[in-house]
Design a protein around this motif. Sequence first.
Motif, mmCIF file in Angstrom:
data_model
loop_
_atom_site.group_PDB
_atom_site.id
_atom_site.type_symbol
_atom_site.label_atom_id
_atom_site.label_comp_id
_atom_site.label_asym_id
_atom_site.label_seq_id
_atom_site.Cartn_x
_atom_site.Cartn_y
_atom_site.Cartn_z
ATOM 1 N N ASP A 87 0.928 -1.126 -0.361
ATOM 2 C CA ASP A 87 0.018 0.199 -0.047
ATOM 3 C C ASP A 87 1.104 1.238 0.062
ATOM 4 O O ASP A 87 1.326 1.474 0.717
ATOM 5 C CB ASP A 87 -0.987 0.188 1.198
ATOM 6 N N PRO A 88 0.311 2.321 -0.610
ATOM 7 C CA PRO A 88 1.549 3.463 -0.747
ATOM 8 C C PRO A 88 1.142 3.997 0.110
ATOM 9 O O PRO A 88 2.438 5.330 0.169
ATOM 10 C CB PRO A 88 1.475 4.000 -2.340
ATOM 11 N N VAL A 89 0.177 4.378 0.831
ATOM 12 C CA VAL A 89 -0.485 5.240 2.459
ATOM 13 C C VAL A 89 0.697 4.799 3.355
ATOM 14 O O VAL A 89 1.462 5.694 3.816
ATOM 15 C CB VAL A 89 -1.744 5.355 2.207
ATOM 16 N N THR A 90 0.403 3.754 3.795
ATOM 17 C CA THR A 90 0.992 3.434 4.603
ATOM 18 C C THR A 90 2.472 2.910 4.609
ATOM 19 O O THR A 90 2.861 2.885 5.823
ATOM 20 C CB THR A 90 0.212 2.180 5.792
ATOM 21 N N THR A 91 3.001 2.725 3.641
ATOM 22 C CA THR A 91 4.422 2.104 3.561
ATOM 23 C C THR A 91 5.054 3.168 3.292
ATOM 24 O O THR A 91 4.577 4.135 2.498
ATOM 25 C CB THR A 91 4.552 1.615 1.924
ATOM 26 N N THR A 92 5.880 3.547 4.568
ATOM 27 C CA THR A 92 6.921 4.999 3.863
ATOM 28 C C THR A 92 8.153 4.653 2.972
ATOM 29 O O THR A 92 8.514 3.721 2.624
ATOM 30 C CB THR A 92 7.453 5.085 5.320
ATOM 31 N N ALA A 93 8.473 5.878 2.987
ATOM 32 C CA ALA A 93 9.926 6.197 2.357
ATOM 33 C C ALA A 93 10.830 5.024 2.179
ATOM 34 O O ALA A 93 11.800 4.767 2.181
ATOM 35 C CB ALA A 93 10.398 7.249 1.317
ATOM 36 N N ALA A 94 11.403 5.482 3.696
ATOM 37 C CA ALA A 94 11.721 4.606 4.820
ATOM 38 C C ALA A 94 12.332 3.121 4.053
ATOM 39 O O ALA A 94 12.786 2.473 3.395
ATOM 40 C CB ALA A 94 12.240 5.342 5.533
ATOM 41 N N GLN A 95 10.837 2.176 4.310
ATOM 42 C CA GLN A 95 10.809 1.204 4.119
ATOM 43 C C GLN A 95 11.548 0.905 3.012
ATOM 44 O O GLN A 95 11.723 -0.812 2.261
ATOM 45 C CB GLN A 95 9.342 0.632 4.242
ATOM 46 N N THR A 96 10.430 1.309 1.420
ATOM 47 C CA THR A 96 10.901 1.612 0.431
ATOM 48 C C THR A 96 12.285 1.080 0.226
ATOM 49 O O THR A 96 12.735 0.195 -0.515
ATOM 50 C CB THR A 96 9.945 2.075 -0.853
ATOM 51 N N ALA A 97 13.087 2.118 0.986
ATOM 52 C CA ALA A 97 14.252 2.333 0.334
ATOM 53 C C ALA A 97 15.118 1.368 0.927
ATOM 54 O O ALA A 97 16.293 0.227 0.633
ATOM 55 C CB ALA A 97 15.107 3.337 1.173
ATOM 56 N N GLU A 98 14.688 0.744 2.075
ATOM 57 C CA GLU A 98 15.101 -0.404 2.685
ATOM 58 C C GLU A 98 15.295 -1.709 1.876
ATOM 59 O O GLU A 98 15.858 -2.415 1.996
ATOM 60 C CB GLU A 98 14.705 -1.026 4.486
ATOM 61 N N LEU A 99 14.207 -2.061 1.627
ATOM 62 C CA LEU A 99 13.677 -3.036 0.585
ATOM 63 C C LEU A 99 14.428 -2.662 -0.826
ATOM 64 O O LEU A 99 14.680 -4.195 -0.959
ATOM 65 C CB LEU A 99 12.102 -3.200 -0.297
ATOM 66 N N ARG A 100 14.229 -1.837 -1.548
ATOM 67 C CA ARG A 100 15.549 -1.062 -2.695
ATOM 68 C C ARG A 100 16.914 -1.957 -2.494
ATOM 69 O O ARG A 100 17.730 -2.617 -3.162
ATOM 70 C CB ARG A 100 15.158 -0.095 -3.211
ATOM 71 N N SER A 101 17.210 -1.332 -0.937
ATOM 72 C CA SER A 101 18.459 -1.630 -0.995
ATOM 73 C C SER A 101 19.388 -3.487 -0.845
ATOM 74 O O SER A 101 19.742 -3.791 -1.005
ATOM 75 C CB SER A 101 19.204 -1.368 0.934
ATOM 76 N N ARG A 102 18.395 -4.307 -0.833
ATOM 77 C CA ARG A 102 17.817 -5.723 -0.859
ATOM 78 C C ARG A 102 17.340 -5.662 -1.859
ATOM 79 O O ARG A 102 17.358 -7.455 -2.879
ATOM 80 C CB ARG A 102 17.476 -6.162 0.177
ATOM 81 N N ASP A 103 17.623 -5.053 -3.091
ATOM 82 C CA ASP A 103 17.049 -6.356 -4.309
ATOM 83 C C ASP A 103 15.533 -6.222 -5.329
ATOM 84 O O ASP A 103 15.228 -6.879 -5.407
ATOM 85 C CB ASP A 103 18.023 -6.620 -5.127
ATOM 86 N N ARG A 104 14.738 -5.637 -3.857
ATOM 87 C CA ARG A 104 13.343 -6.150 -3.887
ATOM 88 C C ARG A 104 12.605 -5.031 -5.246
ATOM 89 O O ARG A 104 13.464 -3.993 -5.151
ATOM 90 C CB ARG A 104 12.951 -6.060 -2.400
ATOM 91 N N ARG A 105 11.594 -5.623 -5.816
ATOM 92 C CA ARG A 105 11.190 -5.265 -6.789
ATOM 93 C C ARG A 105 9.573 -4.630 -6.027
ATOM 94 O O ARG A 105 9.436 -5.200 -5.169
ATOM 95 C CB ARG A 105 10.447 -6.062 -7.915
ATOM 96 N N LEU A 106 9.347 -3.377 -6.103
ATOM 97 C CA LEU A 106 8.429 -2.600 -5.394
ATOM 98 C C LEU A 106 7.004 -2.485 -6.165
ATOM 99 O O LEU A 106 7.250 -1.557 -7.828
ATOM 100 C CB LEU A 106 8.741 -1.616 -4.531
ATOM 101 N N VAL A 107 6.381 -3.041 -6.145
ATOM 102 C CA VAL A 107 5.001 -2.814 -6.630
ATOM 103 C C VAL A 107 3.522 -2.288 -6.024
ATOM 104 O O VAL A 107 3.484 -2.250 -4.969
ATOM 105 C CB VAL A 107 3.935 -4.245 -7.206
ATOM 106 N N CYS A 108 3.110 -0.874 -6.431
ATOM 107 C CA CYS A 108 2.053 0.001 -5.563
ATOM 108 C C CYS A 108 0.966 -0.566 -5.781
ATOM 109 O O CYS A 108 0.133 -0.866 -6.955
ATOM 110 C CB CYS A 108 2.151 1.354 -6.321
ATOM 111 N N HIS A 109 -0.047 -0.443 -4.311
ATOM 112 C CA HIS A 109 -1.003 -1.411 -4.828
ATOM 113 C C HIS A 109 -1.743 -0.323 -4.767
ATOM 114 O O HIS A 109 -2.821 0.507 -3.827
ATOM 115 C CB HIS A 109 -2.023 -2.121 -3.311
ATOM 116 N N VAL A 110 -2.769 0.067 -5.810
ATOM 117 C CA VAL A 110 -3.722 1.825 -6.245
ATOM 118 C C VAL A 110 -5.036 1.166 -6.629
ATOM 119 O O VAL A 110 -5.651 0.031 -7.974
ATOM 120 C CB VAL A 110 -3.132 1.951 -6.976
ATOM 121 N N HIS A 111 -5.921 1.627 -5.917
ATOM 122 C CA HIS A 111 -7.523 1.563 -6.068
ATOM 123 C C HIS A 111 -7.771 2.678 -7.100
ATOM 124 O O HIS A 111 -7.235 3.667 -7.180
ATOM 125 C CB HIS A 111 -8.344 1.431 -5.001
#
Length: 283
Positions: A76-100
Motif C-alpha cells: 500500500d503506498p499510503v501506509t508504506t514509508t519511503a524509508a521502508q521502500t528504500a530498505e527493500l530496494r537496498s535488498r534488490d526487492r522489486r516494489l509494486v504499488c497497490h492502487v484502487h
Amino acid sequence: MRIRLRTRAVRRGLRRALPACLALALLTPVYACRVELTPPDAPTSWPAESARRWQWQWQLSGVLDPTVEAEVFLLDPVTTTAAQTAELRSRDRRLVCHVHVGSFLPTDPDAGRLPSAVRGAPARRAQSRWLDVRQWDTLRPVLADRFRLCRGKGFGAVAFADADGYTHRSGFPLDFDDQLLFNRRLAELARTLDLSPGLINDVPQVAALAPDFDFAVNEECVRLRQCAKLLPFVEAGKPVFHVEYAASTTDFCVETIGYGFSSIRKQPHLDAWRQTCPPPDSP
C-alpha cells in the motif's frame, strides 16, 4: 625505474579496490536467474526468462515485514514509508504499488477531490464506493497523483485494484468497453509516469488487456476455475502473481506451477503471513 613505480601504484590501487568489491559482493543477495534492478526513476522491468520464477509477497495490513524471502513486494503506498521502500530496494526487492483505481474510501486523503457525480454504489471494501470510470477527465488528475505518490516513494510498478466495476452493481451503466478503455488509459498513464502497469483480477478482459499490461495479479483462480484465462500473460512472457486463500498449497501449487504462475497462499486480510509454492524446477 618508472615501470617499477607504476607497478607498485597499480598494486596499491588493487589492494584498495578489492575490499570494497568484496564487501559489495557479500552485501548483494544471490537469486536464481536474478537480474539487475532498474534505477528508482525508471519503470520496473520484467524479463521474460524470469517470469515463472519470481517469489512474491502481498501485504496490505499489519506491520510490514521487510525480511520476507520474496523478490517482489506488492504494498500500500499510503501506509508504506519511503524509508521502508528504500530498505527493500537496498535488498534488490522489486516494489509494486497497490492502487484502487475504480473505487474510493471516504477516508482516502484525496476523497474530497472526487465530486458526487462520480461516486457510485457500495464497492468491495467496507465503506468504499465505485467510481464512474467513464468520467476520465475528472478521474485522471486524481489517479495521476496517486501514481505520483507511488513513484515518489520508490515504487517502480503499480497494480490496479477494482478495475472491474463493470461486472458489479456500480451504480452506473458501465459496460465491457467502458472498462476496457479506462484500463487502457490507466496503463498508458502509468507508463508516462515511469511505472510498470499491472492488472489485478478483471479476468474476463485479460485476453484484450494482456498486450497493454506488464504483469497480472490474480486472486483465487483455482477456486474460481479461471486460471486458463490468464494464459495470455504467460504466453507473452509476462509474470502472473497468483494467490489462494482457502486451499492448501499441496492442492493448488502443482496446477498453478504448470500454468507458469508465481503462486502463494495468504490470509484474506493480507498481513505478512504467507506460504509459498516451490519454484517450477525444484525437486
